[in-house]
Design a protein around this motif. Structure first.
Motif, PDB file in Angstrom:
ATOM      1  N   HIS A  12       0.810  -1.214   0.000  1.00 47.10           N
ATOM      2  CA  HIS A  12       0.000   0.000   0.000  1.00 47.10           C
ATOM      3  C   HIS A  12       0.846   1.269   0.000  1.00 47.10           C
ATOM      4  O   HIS A  12       1.886   1.328   0.628  1.00 47.10           O
ATOM      5  CB  HIS A  12      -0.891   0.042   1.255  1.00 47.10           C
ATOM      6  N   TYR A  13       0.323   2.288  -0.697  1.00 45.01           N
ATOM      7  CA  TYR A  13       0.862   3.631  -0.579  1.00 45.01           C
ATOM      8  C   TYR A  13       0.252   4.263   0.668  1.00 45.01           C
ATOM      9  O   TYR A  13      -0.676   3.725   1.263  1.00 45.01           O
ATOM     10  CB  TYR A  13       0.501   4.469  -1.815  1.00 45.01           C
ATOM     11  N   SER A  14       0.728   5.417   1.056  1.00 49.49           N
ATOM     12  CA  SER A  14       0.238   6.070   2.270  1.00 49.49           C
ATOM     13  C   SER A  14      -1.251   6.432   2.178  1.00 49.49           C
ATOM     14  O   SER A  14      -1.914   6.559   3.192  1.00 49.49           O
ATOM     15  CB  SER A  14       1.059   7.319   2.580  1.00 49.49           C
ATOM     16  N   ASP A  15      -1.788   6.576   0.966  1.00 50.57           N
ATOM     17  CA  ASP A  15      -3.215   6.888   0.824  1.00 50.57           C
ATOM     18  C   ASP A  15      -4.092   5.637   0.839  1.00 50.57           C
ATOM     19  O   ASP A  15      -5.303   5.711   0.687  1.00 50.57           O
ATOM     20  CB  ASP A  15      -3.474   7.701  -0.441  1.00 50.57           C
ATOM     21  N   GLY A  16      -3.463   4.455   1.005  1.00 52.85           N
ATOM     22  CA  GLY A  16      -4.225   3.205   1.080  1.00 52.85           C
ATOM     23  C   GLY A  16      -4.380   2.493  -0.253  1.00 52.85           C
ATOM     24  O   GLY A  16      -4.843   1.358  -0.290  1.00 52.85           O
TER      25      GLY A  16
END
Length: 57
Positions: A12-16
């Motif tokens: 996952h990226y930090s934005d989900g």
């Protein structure tokens, strides 16, 4: 919504959102794609959809 568990960070990226590019440029893209696909299936198996009805007054 899906549940993030320990170890899910690599997918996952930090934005989900999900990472479709492997973290290491030498990593096999086909293998990574399959790992992400399986990871997403785990999300779907763990979801318990709830319906909320809101009344606008």
């Amino acid at each position: 919504m899906s549940i993030l568990r320990r170890g899910d960070e690599k997918f996952h990226y930090s934005d989900g959102s999900h990472k479709w590019v492997p973290p290491d440029p030498d990593y096999d893209q086909a293998v990574w794609d399959e790992q992400v696909r399986q990871h997403k299936q785990k999300h779907l198996r763990n979801e318990h959809p709830k319906v909320r009805i809101q009344r606008l007054v």
